[in-house]
Design a protein around this motif. Sequence first.
Motif, PDB file in Angstrom:
ATOM      1  N   ALA A  65      21.717  -2.588 -15.582  1.00  0.00           N
ATOM      2  CA  ALA A  65      20.421  -2.211 -16.146  1.00  0.00           C
ATOM      3  C   ALA A  65      19.807  -1.081 -15.327  1.00  0.00           C
ATOM      4  CB  ALA A  65      19.479  -3.409 -16.165  1.00  0.00           C
ATOM      5  N   HIS A  66      18.927  -0.341 -15.941  1.00  0.00           N
ATOM      6  CA  HIS A  66      18.138   0.668 -15.232  1.00  0.00           C
ATOM      7  C   HIS A  66      16.748   0.102 -14.984  1.00  0.00           C
ATOM      8  CE1 HIS A  66      21.092   3.876 -15.812  1.00  0.00           C
ATOM      9  NE2 HIS A  66      21.237   3.436 -17.049  1.00  0.00           N
ATOM     10  N   LEU A  67      16.324   0.113 -13.743  1.00  0.00           N
ATOM     11  CA  LEU A  67      14.971  -0.304 -13.397  1.00  0.00           C
ATOM     12  C   LEU A  67      14.132   0.966 -13.296  1.00  0.00           C
ATOM     13  CD1 LEU A  67      12.877  -2.381 -12.606  1.00  0.00           C
ATOM     14  CD2 LEU A  67      13.850  -2.422 -10.293  1.00  0.00           C
ATOM     15  N   LEU A  68      13.299   1.202 -14.299  1.00  0.00           N
ATOM     16  CA  LEU A  68      12.552   2.463 -14.366  1.00  0.00           C
ATOM     17  C   LEU A  68      11.349   2.507 -13.435  1.00  0.00           C
ATOM     18  CD1 LEU A  68      12.623   3.307 -18.187  1.00  0.00           C
ATOM     19  CD2 LEU A  68      14.331   3.732 -16.412  1.00  0.00           C
ATOM     20  N   GLY A  69      11.036   1.379 -12.816  1.00  0.00           N
ATOM     21  CA  GLY A  69       9.958   1.398 -11.847  1.00  0.00           C
ATOM     22  C   GLY A  69       8.987   0.257 -12.065  1.00  0.00           C
ATOM     23  N   PHE A  70       7.842   0.387 -11.410  1.00  0.00           N
ATOM     24  CA  PHE A  70       6.840  -0.668 -11.369  1.00  0.00           C
ATOM     25  C   PHE A  70       5.484  -0.067 -11.749  1.00  0.00           C
ATOM     26  CE2 PHE A  70      10.077  -1.016  -8.141  1.00  0.00           C
ATOM     27  CZ  PHE A  70      10.613  -2.272  -8.354  1.00  0.00           C
TER      28      PHE A  70
ATOM     29  N   ALA B 160      -4.028   2.016 -13.781  1.00  0.00           N
ATOM     30  CA  ALA B 160      -2.586   1.815 -13.638  1.00  0.00           C
ATOM     31  C   ALA B 160      -1.965   2.990 -12.907  1.00  0.00           C
ATOM     32  CB  ALA B 160      -1.928   1.656 -15.014  1.00  0.00           C
ATOM     33  N   ILE B 161      -0.855   2.708 -12.261  1.00  0.00           N
ATOM     34  CA  ILE B 161      -0.050   3.765 -11.655  1.00  0.00           C
ATOM     35  C   ILE B 161       1.418   3.346 -11.755  1.00  0.00           C
ATOM     36  CG2 ILE B 161      -0.242   2.827  -9.305  1.00  0.00           C
ATOM     37  CD1 ILE B 161      -0.268   5.764  -8.316  1.00  0.00           C
TER      38      ILE B 161
ATOM     39  N   ARG C 290      -5.499   8.856 -15.951  1.00  0.00           N
ATOM     40  CA  ARG C 290      -5.062   9.276 -14.629  1.00  0.00           C
ATOM     41  C   ARG C 290      -4.355   8.124 -13.933  1.00  0.00           C
ATOM     42  NH1 ARG C 290      -6.566  13.160 -16.692  1.00  0.00           N
ATOM     43  NH2 ARG C 290      -7.868  14.889 -15.936  1.00  0.00           N
ATOM     44  N   SER C 291      -3.440   8.450 -13.056  1.00  0.00           N
ATOM     45  CA  SER C 291      -2.836   7.425 -12.203  1.00  0.00           C
ATOM     46  C   SER C 291      -3.857   7.005 -11.159  1.00  0.00           C
ATOM     47  CB  SER C 291      -1.576   7.970 -11.527  1.00  0.00           C
ATOM     48  OG  SER C 291      -0.575   8.222 -12.491  1.00  0.00           O
ATOM     49  N   MET C 292      -4.081   5.702 -11.051  1.00  0.00           N
ATOM     50  CA  MET C 292      -5.092   5.174 -10.133  1.00  0.00           C
ATOM     51  C   MET C 292      -4.410   4.385  -9.017  1.00  0.00           C
ATOM     52  SD  MET C 292      -8.307   5.878 -10.946  1.00  0.00           S
ATOM     53  CE  MET C 292      -9.322   4.526 -10.383  1.00  0.00           C
ATOM     54  N   PRO C 293      -4.353   4.926  -7.806  1.00  0.00           N
ATOM     55  CA  PRO C 293      -3.678   4.221  -6.719  1.00  0.00           C
ATOM     56  C   PRO C 293      -4.465   3.039  -6.167  1.00  0.00           C
ATOM     57  CG  PRO C 293      -4.604   6.282  -5.942  1.00  0.00           C
ATOM     58  CD  PRO C 293      -4.817   6.268  -7.421  1.00  0.00           C
ATOM     59  N   ARG C 294      -5.777   2.972  -6.451  1.00  0.00           N
ATOM     60  CA  ARG C 294      -6.607   1.892  -5.916  1.00  0.00           C
ATOM     61  C   ARG C 294      -7.180   1.058  -7.051  1.00  0.00           C
ATOM     62  NH1 ARG C 294      -8.526   2.158  -0.783  1.00  0.00           N
ATOM     63  NH2 ARG C 294     -10.480   1.181  -1.425  1.00  0.00           N
ATOM     64  N   VAL C 295      -6.972  -0.262  -6.959  1.00  0.00           N
ATOM     65  CA  VAL C 295      -7.533  -1.181  -7.947  1.00  0.00           C
ATOM     66  C   VAL C 295      -8.188  -2.349  -7.218  1.00  0.00           C
ATOM     67  CG1 VAL C 295      -5.869  -0.583  -9.745  1.00  0.00           C
ATOM     68  CG2 VAL C 295      -5.354  -2.454  -8.167  1.00  0.00           C
TER      69      VAL C 295
ATOM     70  N   ALA D  82       5.243  -3.250   5.949  1.00  0.00           N
ATOM     71  CA  ALA D  82       4.483  -2.483   4.955  1.00  0.00           C
ATOM     72  C   ALA D  82       5.183  -2.538   3.602  1.00  0.00           C
ATOM     73  CB  ALA D  82       4.321  -1.039   5.418  1.00  0.00           C
ATOM     74  N   LEU D  83       6.518  -2.502   3.612  1.00  0.00           N
ATOM     75  CA  LEU D  83       7.278  -2.598   2.371  1.00  0.00           C
ATOM     76  C   LEU D  83       7.047  -3.951   1.708  1.00  0.00           C
ATOM     77  CD1 LEU D  83       9.400  -1.318   0.478  1.00  0.00           C
ATOM     78  CD2 LEU D  83      11.167  -2.299   1.961  1.00  0.00           C
ATOM     79  N   ARG D  84       7.036  -5.017   2.528  1.00  0.00           N
ATOM     80  CA  ARG D  84       6.789  -6.359   1.987  1.00  0.00           C
ATOM     81  C   ARG D  84       5.415  -6.452   1.323  1.00  0.00           C
ATOM     82  NH1 ARG D  84       9.372  -8.164   7.024  1.00  0.00           N
ATOM     83  NH2 ARG D  84      11.310  -9.265   6.496  1.00  0.00           N
ATOM     84  N   ARG D  85       4.441  -5.718   1.845  1.00  0.00           N
ATOM     85  CA  ARG D  85       3.073  -5.813   1.327  1.00  0.00           C
ATOM     86  C   ARG D  85       2.817  -4.896   0.132  1.00  0.00           C
ATOM     87  NH1 ARG D  85       1.998  -5.564   6.899  1.00  0.00           N
ATOM     88  NH2 ARG D  85       1.288  -3.411   6.690  1.00  0.00           N
ATOM     89  N   LYS D  86       3.736  -3.996  -0.154  1.00  0.00           N
ATOM     90  CA  LYS D  86       3.503  -3.034  -1.236  1.00  0.00           C
ATOM     91  C   LYS D  86       3.092  -3.689  -2.552  1.00  0.00           C
ATOM     92  CE  LYS D  86       5.852   1.330  -0.244  1.00  0.00           C
ATOM     93  NZ  LYS D  86       6.931   2.250  -0.676  1.00  0.00           N
ATOM     94  N   PRO D  87       3.809  -4.721  -3.006  1.00  0.00           N
ATOM     95  CA  PRO D  87       3.441  -5.301  -4.295  1.00  0.00           C
ATOM     96  C   PRO D  87       2.082  -5.993  -4.315  1.00  0.00           C
ATOM     97  CG  PRO D  87       5.713  -5.849  -3.706  1.00  0.00           C
ATOM     98  CD  PRO D  87       5.064  -5.291  -2.489  1.00  0.00           C
ATOM     99  N   LEU D  88       1.457  -6.162  -3.162  1.00  0.00           N
ATOM    100  CA  LEU D  88       0.154  -6.821  -3.111  1.00  0.00           C
ATOM    101  C   LEU D  88      -0.992  -5.843  -3.329  1.00  0.00           C
ATOM    102  CD1 LEU D  88       0.797  -9.155  -0.030  1.00  0.00           C
ATOM    103  CD2 LEU D  88       1.133  -9.653  -2.466  1.00  0.00           C
ATOM    104  N   ARG D  89      -0.679  -4.583  -3.582  1.00  0.00           N
ATOM    105  CA  ARG D  89      -1.734  -3.575  -3.749  1.00  0.00           C
ATOM    106  C   ARG D  89      -2.418  -3.661  -5.098  1.00  0.00           C
ATOM    107  NH1 ARG D  89       1.327   1.809  -1.712  1.00  0.00           N
ATOM    108  NH2 ARG D  89       2.863   1.009  -3.190  1.00  0.00           N
ATOM    109  N   ALA D  90      -1.877  -4.459  -6.014  1.00  0.00           N
ATOM    110  CA  ALA D  90      -2.496  -4.630  -7.330  1.00  0.00           C
ATOM    111  C   ALA D  90      -2.307  -6.076  -7.761  1.00  0.00           C
ATOM    112  CB  ALA D  90      -1.877  -3.683  -8.350  1.00  0.00           C
ATOM    113  N   PRO D  91      -3.224  -6.619  -8.559  1.00  0.00           N
ATOM    114  CA  PRO D  91      -3.094  -8.022  -8.977  1.00  0.00           C
ATOM    115  C   PRO D  91      -1.982  -8.273  -9.988  1.00  0.00           C
ATOM    116  CG  PRO D  91      -5.003  -7.021 -10.019  1.00  0.00           C
ATOM    117  CD  PRO D  91      -4.488  -6.024  -9.025  1.00  0.00           C
ATOM    118  N   VAL D  92      -1.558  -7.229 -10.690  1.00  0.00           N
ATOM    119  CA  VAL D  92      -0.490  -7.366 -11.684  1.00  0.00           C
ATOM    120  C   VAL D  92       0.508  -6.231 -11.488  1.00  0.00           C
ATOM    121  CG1 VAL D  92       0.114  -7.357 -14.147  1.00  0.00           C
ATOM    122  CG2 VAL D  92      -2.020  -8.441 -13.383  1.00  0.00           C
ATOM    123  N   ILE D  93       1.772  -6.571 -11.519  1.00  0.00           N
ATOM    124  CA  ILE D  93       2.830  -5.562 -11.493  1.00  0.00           C
ATOM    125  C   ILE D  93       3.731  -5.795 -12.693  1.00  0.00           C
ATOM    126  CG2 ILE D  93       4.872  -4.694 -10.278  1.00  0.00           C
ATOM    127  CD1 ILE D  93       3.485  -5.287  -7.684  1.00  0.00           C
ATOM    128  N   VAL D  94       4.026  -4.722 -13.397  1.00  0.00           N
ATOM    129  CA  VAL D  94       4.962  -4.772 -14.510  1.00  0.00           C
ATOM    130  C   VAL D  94       6.222  -4.028 -14.087  1.00  0.00           C
ATOM    131  CG1 VAL D  94       5.344  -4.334 -16.958  1.00  0.00           C
ATOM    132  CG2 VAL D  94       3.004  -4.670 -16.101  1.00  0.00           C
TER     133      VAL D  94
END
Length: 204
Positions: free
Chosen positions: A171-176, A148-149, A28-33, A97-109
């Motif tokens: 390049a295509h950035l398929l997301g995070f 992961a989400i 499942r997609s997990m929005p909270r980690v 809020a946009l600036r803080r988005k990447p801080l919602r998880a310890p790792v972003i791919v």
Amino acid sequence: MAIRFQASELSHAAASGEAVLELLRSRRSMPRVRPECPPREVIEQVIDAAVWAPNHHLTEPWRFIMLTGEARRELGEAMARGKLARGGAIDPAKLDALRRKPLRAPVIVAVGVIPASRKPEVEIEEICAGAAAIQNLLLAAHGLGLAAIWRTGEAAFDPEVKAFLGLPPDAHLLGFVYLGYPDGEPPQRPRRPAVEVTRWLGWE
């Protein structure tokens, strides 16, 4: 020469197949980690699984940019710069809020795709290969006990964000993919039965 399989081999294969199917059904997609960062060697296993995705002519078009620590904050700043560059009225609170988005998880791919060709039939194959790599990544993360989400949004199409990640403009950035340890139980979201979206042609 006939190939004969021992009953134990067939039993093992069936058990392995059931384990794979259960992994698929339970992901499942997990929005909270949780905030703690998984060890790098665990994350490396996740990426190693991603590169075994199918891709036409073995072009391997995927690129993975792994962000943790302050790099996530820098990604947030790049997202904000891109938003400002697009212009229009911007609510300062939403920009923060946009600036803080990447801080919602310890790792972003961040997952990019660099197509081997701009021929439409090749380019779509390359994008599909990148999406298959992300699915491998998500399944591997789940199998290793991570949450992961996969997120996209405007930032996935932003030249400022691509530049920050070191991806070329075409390049295509398929997301995070946001990765971490699960915080709480996974959401239970039913899916439509396969029979509702499947046609069988030429079958008895």
